[in-house]
Design a protein around this motif. Structure first.
Motif, PDB file in Angstrom:
ATOM      1  N   GLY A  96       0.843  -1.245  -0.116  1.00 13.33           N
ATOM      2  CA  GLY A  96       0.148  -0.012  -0.049  1.00 13.33           C
ATOM      3  C   GLY A  96       0.791   1.087   0.016  1.00 13.33           C
ATOM      4  N   ASN A  97       0.247   2.093  -0.652  1.00  9.72           N
ATOM      5  CA  ASN A  97       1.021   3.521  -0.580  1.00  9.72           C
ATOM      6  C   ASN A  97       0.660   4.684   0.439  1.00  9.72           C
ATOM      7  OD1 ASN A  97      -1.272   4.270  -1.655  1.00  9.72           O
ATOM      8  ND2 ASN A  97      -0.457   4.296  -3.767  1.00  9.72           N
ATOM      9  N   ARG A  98      -0.281   4.231   1.381  1.00  6.36           N
ATOM     10  CA  ARG A  98      -0.558   5.227   2.440  1.00  6.36           C
ATOM     11  C   ARG A  98      -0.680   4.709   3.846  1.00  6.36           C
ATOM     12  NH1 ARG A  98      -6.543   6.659   0.439  1.00  6.36           N
ATOM     13  NH2 ARG A  98      -5.269   6.721  -1.464  1.00  6.36           N
ATOM     14  N   PRO A  99      -0.787   5.286   4.902  1.00  2.10           N
ATOM     15  CA  PRO A  99      -0.584   4.953   6.128  1.00  2.10           C
ATOM     16  C   PRO A  99      -1.551   3.928   6.446  1.00  2.10           C
ATOM     17  CG  PRO A  99      -0.061   7.006   6.131  1.00  2.10           C
ATOM     18  CD  PRO A  99      -0.389   6.892   4.940  1.00  2.10           C
ATOM     19  N   PRO A 100      -1.542   2.813   7.131  1.00  2.00           N
ATOM     20  CA  PRO A 100      -2.776   1.738   7.654  1.00  2.00           C
ATOM     21  C   PRO A 100      -3.707   2.522   8.225  1.00  2.00           C
ATOM     22  CG  PRO A 100      -0.663   1.242   8.762  1.00  2.00           C
ATOM     23  CD  PRO A 100      -0.331   2.556   7.867  1.00  2.00           C
ATOM     24  N   ALA A 101      -3.459   3.456   9.166  1.00  2.00           N
ATOM     25  CA  ALA A 101      -4.150   3.956  10.036  1.00  2.00           C
ATOM     26  C   ALA A 101      -3.611   5.638  10.632  1.00  2.00           C
ATOM     27  CB  ALA A 101      -4.601   3.243  11.264  1.00  2.00           C
ATOM     28  N   LYS A 102      -4.329   6.273  11.103  1.00  7.18           N
ATOM     29  CA  LYS A 102      -4.004   7.506  11.623  1.00  7.18           C
ATOM     30  C   LYS A 102      -2.620   7.410  12.485  1.00  7.18           C
ATOM     31  CE  LYS A 102      -5.516  12.098  13.330  1.00  7.18           C
ATOM     32  NZ  LYS A 102      -6.592  12.736  14.086  1.00  7.18           N
ATOM     33  N   GLY A 103      -1.844   8.377  12.359  1.00  7.76           N
ATOM     34  CA  GLY A 103      -0.692   8.255  13.248  1.00  7.76           C
ATOM     35  C   GLY A 103       0.649   7.230  12.722  1.00  7.76           C
ATOM     36  N   TRP A 104       0.291   6.298  11.818  1.00  3.01           N
ATOM     37  CA  TRP A 104       1.533   5.631  11.736  1.00  3.01           C
ATOM     38  C   TRP A 104       2.441   5.984  10.793  1.00  3.01           C
ATOM     39  CZ3 TRP A 104       1.905   0.570  13.504  1.00  3.01           C
ATOM     40  CH2 TRP A 104       1.055  -0.193  14.240  1.00  3.01           C
ATOM     41  N   ARG A 105       3.697   5.914  11.375  1.00  2.00           N
ATOM     42  CA  ARG A 105       4.909   6.363  10.336  1.00  2.00           C
ATOM     43  C   ARG A 105       5.294   5.451   9.544  1.00  2.00           C
ATOM     44  NH1 ARG A 105      10.539   6.340  10.137  1.00  2.00           N
ATOM     45  NH2 ARG A 105      10.664   4.683  11.869  1.00  2.00           N
ATOM     46  N   ALA A 106       4.487   4.854   8.671  1.00  2.50           N
ATOM     47  CA  ALA A 106       4.681   3.782   7.476  1.00  2.50           C
ATOM     48  C   ALA A 106       3.387   3.960   6.661  1.00  2.50           C
ATOM     49  CB  ALA A 106       4.932   2.560   8.471  1.00  2.50           C
ATOM     50  N   THR A 107       3.887   3.111   5.713  1.00  4.45           N
ATOM     51  CA  THR A 107       2.851   2.834   4.652  1.00  4.45           C
ATOM     52  C   THR A 107       2.458   1.559   4.849  1.00  4.45           C
ATOM     53  OG1 THR A 107       4.088   2.386   3.015  1.00  4.45           O
ATOM     54  CG2 THR A 107       3.426   4.512   2.920  1.00  4.45           C
ATOM     55  N   GLY A 108       1.160   1.042   4.684  1.00  9.20           N
ATOM     56  CA  GLY A 108       0.849  -0.384   5.075  1.00  9.20           C
ATOM     57  C   GLY A 108      -0.480  -0.724   4.652  1.00  9.20           C
ATOM     58  N   SER A 109      -0.770  -2.110   5.003  1.00  8.14           N
ATOM     59  CA  SER A 109      -2.061  -2.688   4.904  1.00  8.14           C
ATOM     60  C   SER A 109      -2.529  -3.553   6.121  1.00  8.14           C
ATOM     61  CB  SER A 109      -2.367  -3.555   3.770  1.00  8.14           C
ATOM     62  OG  SER A 109      -1.897  -2.904   2.632  1.00  8.14           O
ATOM     63  N   PHE A 110      -3.800  -3.158   6.672  1.00 10.77           N
ATOM     64  CA  PHE A 110      -4.020  -3.799   7.967  1.00 10.77           C
ATOM     65  C   PHE A 110      -5.408  -4.443   7.234  1.00 10.77           C
ATOM     66  CE2 PHE A 110      -2.785  -0.772  11.391  1.00 10.77           C
ATOM     67  CZ  PHE A 110      -1.478  -1.335  11.164  1.00 10.77           C
ATOM     68  N   THR A 111      -5.474  -5.975   7.751  1.00 13.77           N
ATOM     69  CA  THR A 111      -6.654  -6.881   7.192  1.00 13.77           C
ATOM     70  C   THR A 111      -6.905  -7.406   8.555  1.00 13.77           C
ATOM     71  OG1 THR A 111      -5.179  -8.593   6.595  1.00 13.77           O
ATOM     72  CG2 THR A 111      -5.836  -7.013   4.880  1.00 13.77           C
ATOM     73  N   ALA A 112      -8.135  -8.529   8.376  1.00 14.24           N
ATOM     74  CA  ALA A 112      -8.403  -9.304   9.309  1.00 14.24           C
ATOM     75  C   ALA A 112      -7.253 -10.215   9.861  1.00 14.24           C
ATOM     76  CB  ALA A 112      -9.791 -10.093   9.230  1.00 14.24           C
ATOM     77  N   ASP A 113      -6.498 -10.545   9.084  1.00  7.74           N
ATOM     78  CA  ASP A 113      -5.271 -11.651   9.272  1.00  7.74           C
ATOM     79  C   ASP A 113      -3.892 -11.067   9.469  1.00  7.74           C
ATOM     80  OD1 ASP A 113      -7.307 -13.605   9.468  1.00  7.74           O
ATOM     81  OD2 ASP A 113      -7.076 -13.753   7.160  1.00  7.74           O
ATOM     82  N   HIS A 114      -3.696  -9.742   8.571  1.00  5.52           N
ATOM     83  CA  HIS A 114      -2.303  -9.471   8.458  1.00  5.52           C
ATOM     84  C   HIS A 114      -2.126  -7.907   9.023  1.00  5.52           C
ATOM     85  CE1 HIS A 114      -2.780 -12.895   5.572  1.00  5.52           C
ATOM     86  NE2 HIS A 114      -1.578 -13.160   6.070  1.00  5.52           N
ATOM     87  N   ARG A 115      -0.986  -7.930   9.434  1.00  9.98           N
ATOM     88  CA  ARG A 115      -0.609  -6.311   9.587  1.00  9.98           C
ATOM     89  C   ARG A 115       0.621  -6.154   8.814  1.00  9.98           C
ATOM     90  NH1 ARG A 115      -5.070  -4.327  12.195  1.00  9.98           N
ATOM     91  NH2 ARG A 115      -6.075  -6.217  13.146  1.00  9.98           N
ATOM     92  N   VAL A 116       0.701  -5.529   7.733  1.00 17.06           N
ATOM     93  CA  VAL A 116       2.113  -5.219   6.935  1.00 17.06           C
ATOM     94  C   VAL A 116       2.452  -3.668   6.863  1.00 17.06           C
ATOM     95  CG1 VAL A 116       3.052  -5.805   4.679  1.00 17.06           C
ATOM     96  CG2 VAL A 116       0.923  -7.367   5.535  1.00 17.06           C
ATOM     97  N   LEU A 117       3.427  -3.450   7.191  1.00 17.00           N
ATOM     98  CA  LEU A 117       4.084  -2.065   7.213  1.00 17.00           C
ATOM     99  C   LEU A 117       5.328  -1.965   6.385  1.00 17.00           C
ATOM    100  CD1 LEU A 117       3.854  -1.757  11.191  1.00 17.00           C
ATOM    101  CD2 LEU A 117       2.362  -0.666   9.326  1.00 17.00           C
ATOM    102  N   ARG A 118       5.506  -0.811   5.961  1.00 16.23           N
ATOM    103  CA  ARG A 118       6.940  -0.390   5.155  1.00 16.23           C
ATOM    104  C   ARG A 118       7.435   1.088   5.448  1.00 16.23           C
ATOM    105  NH1 ARG A 118       8.671  -1.664  -1.086  1.00 16.23           N
ATOM    106  NH2 ARG A 118      10.735  -0.803  -1.021  1.00 16.23           N
ATOM    107  N   THR A 119       8.522   1.271   5.969  1.00 17.74           N
ATOM    108  CA  THR A 119       9.089   2.361   6.601  1.00 17.74           C
ATOM    109  C   THR A 119      10.216   2.700   6.314  1.00 17.74           C
ATOM    110  OG1 THR A 119       9.018   4.009   8.290  1.00 17.74           O
ATOM    111  CG2 THR A 119       9.516   1.763   8.912  1.00 17.74           C
ATOM    112  N   GLU A 120      11.062   3.663   6.679  1.00 11.79           N
ATOM    113  CA  GLU A 120      12.508   3.654   6.495  1.00 11.79           C
ATOM    114  C   GLU A 120      13.331   3.969   8.015  1.00 11.79           C
ATOM    115  OE1 GLU A 120      13.880   6.822   4.180  1.00 11.79           O
ATOM    116  OE2 GLU A 120      13.261   5.862   2.029  1.00 11.79           O
ATOM    117  N   CYS A 121      14.275   3.532   8.173  1.00 12.57           N
ATOM    118  CA  CYS A 121      15.010   3.349   9.251  1.00 12.57           C
ATOM    119  C   CYS A 121      16.555   3.701   9.155  1.00 12.57           C
ATOM    120  CB  CYS A 121      14.931   2.142  10.149  1.00 12.57           C
ATOM    121  SG  CYS A 121      15.916   2.020  11.618  1.00 12.57           S
ATOM    122  N   ALA A 122      17.188   4.855   9.381  1.00 14.58           N
ATOM    123  CA  ALA A 122      18.424   5.257   8.994  1.00 14.58           C
ATOM    124  C   ALA A 122      18.781   5.121   7.764  1.00 14.58           C
ATOM    125  CB  ALA A 122      19.429   4.285   9.833  1.00 14.58           C
ATOM    126  N   GLY A 123      17.758   5.652   6.678  1.00 12.63           N
ATOM    127  CA  GLY A 123      17.829   5.823   5.165  1.00 12.63           C
ATOM    128  C   GLY A 123      17.661   4.405   4.593  1.00 12.63           C
TER     129      GLY A 123
END
Length: 368
Positions: A306-333
């Motif tokens: 996904g290309n937007r935050p999964p919910a308000k306030g998350w420092r990541a893009t992602g997808s939240f479904t009934a079975d999965h929580r998937v996130l993508r972000t950056e850490c130290a570049g």
């Protein structure tokens, strides 16, 4: 005229008969012809020539009797059999699969099915998430020598270089899986395949990858792994009253704890961290949590986050479904991705923030 052709000491000279030496030569030549006829008959009947090299499997990558016990003739000595099928890959159709089936025969009847696949990760998002958890989670440890992948004592995944990417841009991978069972008095039970440990599994995986990408037309320099695979520092743990995987925020109540068999703290490193928690009697998985930061491993999630935050306030893009929580972000570049199952939003945040703090990065989950 017509004198005796023998000499005075009984040796035959140039008479009409073959003589003692001649008869020996005739008998020797006849024996060779009989032996050759037998060998040819054997080769015709069994389609296995006595002077052939030993069989090779999975695009020629693995040779019979080359080390691991599943390739040994001793494994199929008593009425057993080893059969192999393979298809692809080719430059026009860059997907392939090799399957090696082994049955030992005898009372214990050890059966194994080993599968090597060449191709991209699953196209749909949810199957891809589960696919990643199955290959990179639990007891998987990173491949040595900087190779983008992970391995266990009986499975593995390797991401190939960009020149082997699928036409749609998904990275091509080579995966190795195995299922084995042994006959017992009360049925069949899971058994070791006989890869010879994680280091041997890594070498089997790399050999198959080199052979497959040669067939696919993207060979390039051969992939190498010369170093041993690092083993996990800890065995699976029985659940006590500490947080699951020793992650604050993953506590469970007593009723749930009674159902859990324990947890496996997997790799805890800069490129990979995982943990899995199972139920008693092997009835399933309570939760799985995975972090990947190795660049080629992170690209396995391209198009499936996904290309937007999964919910308000998350420092990541992602997808939240009934079975999965998937996130993508950056850490130290660097890109960092999280794939979690069996976890609500609060638990997902606890795992992601714990990993981020260990890596020296800001929190990923929203602050209260």
């Amino acid at each position: 005229m017509g004198g005796d052709p023998s000499t005075g000491d009984g040796r035959r000279t140039n008479g009409a008969g073959p003589g003692r030496r001649g008869w020996r030569a005739v008998f020797a030549g006849g024996a060779v012809l009989v032996l050759l006829a037998a060998l040819l008959t054997t080769g015709w009947a069994t389609d296995r020539w006595p002077f052939d090299e030993e069989d090779r499997y999975c695009w020629g990558a693995w040779q019979e009797n080359s080390g691991p016990s599943f390739l040994s003739d001793a494994r199929v000595a008593e009425g057993g059999a080893r059969t192999a099928t393979e298809r692809g890959p080719t430059p026009d159709r860059p997907n392939g699969v090799c399957t090696l089936s082994i049955g030992s025969g005898g009372e214990e009847d050890l059966r194994s099915e080993i599968t090597v696949t060449y191709g991209p990760a699953p196209e749909e998002a949810a199957p891809r998430w589960d696919w990643l958890l199955s290959h990179l989670g639990g007891s998987a440890v990173p491949l040595p020598d900087g190779l983008p992948g992970a391995v266990t004592g009986g499975s593995g995944l390797l991401v190939l270089p960009e020149r082997c990417d699928a036409p749609d841009g998904r990275p091509t991978t080579v995966t190795l899986t195995a299922e084995s069972s042994r006959s017992t008095g009360d049925g069949r039970r899971a058994a070791s395949t006989g890869f010879g440990g994680a280091t041997s599994t890594a070498r089997l995986l790399v050999a198959a990858a080199n052979a497959a990408k040669e067939r696919a037309g993207c060979a390039g320099p051969a992939v190498r792994t010369d170093s041993p695979v690092l083993t996990l520092p800890e065995d699976p743990e029985r659940f006590a009253h500490s947080p699951l995987c020793r992650i604050p925020g993953l506590e469970v109540d007593e009723e749930t704890a009674a159902l859990l068999a324990g947890y496996q703290v997997g790799t805890v490193g800069p490129d990979l961290q995982s943990c899995s928690v199972g139920y008693r009697n092997g009835t399933g998985t309570h939760l799985s949590a995975l972090m990947v930061a190795e660049p080629r491993l992170v690209t396995l999630l391209d198009g499936a986050v996904g290309n937007r935050p999964p919910a308000k306030g998350w420092r990541a893009t992602g997808s939240f479904t009934a079975d999965h929580r998937v996130l993508r972000t950056e850490c130290a570049g660097r890109p960092v991705a999280f794939v979690m199952s069996g976890m609500n939003e609060e638990r997902a945040g606890a795992f992601a923030d714990s990993v981020a703090a260990r890596l020296g990065c800001p929190a990923v989950a929203p602050r209260p």
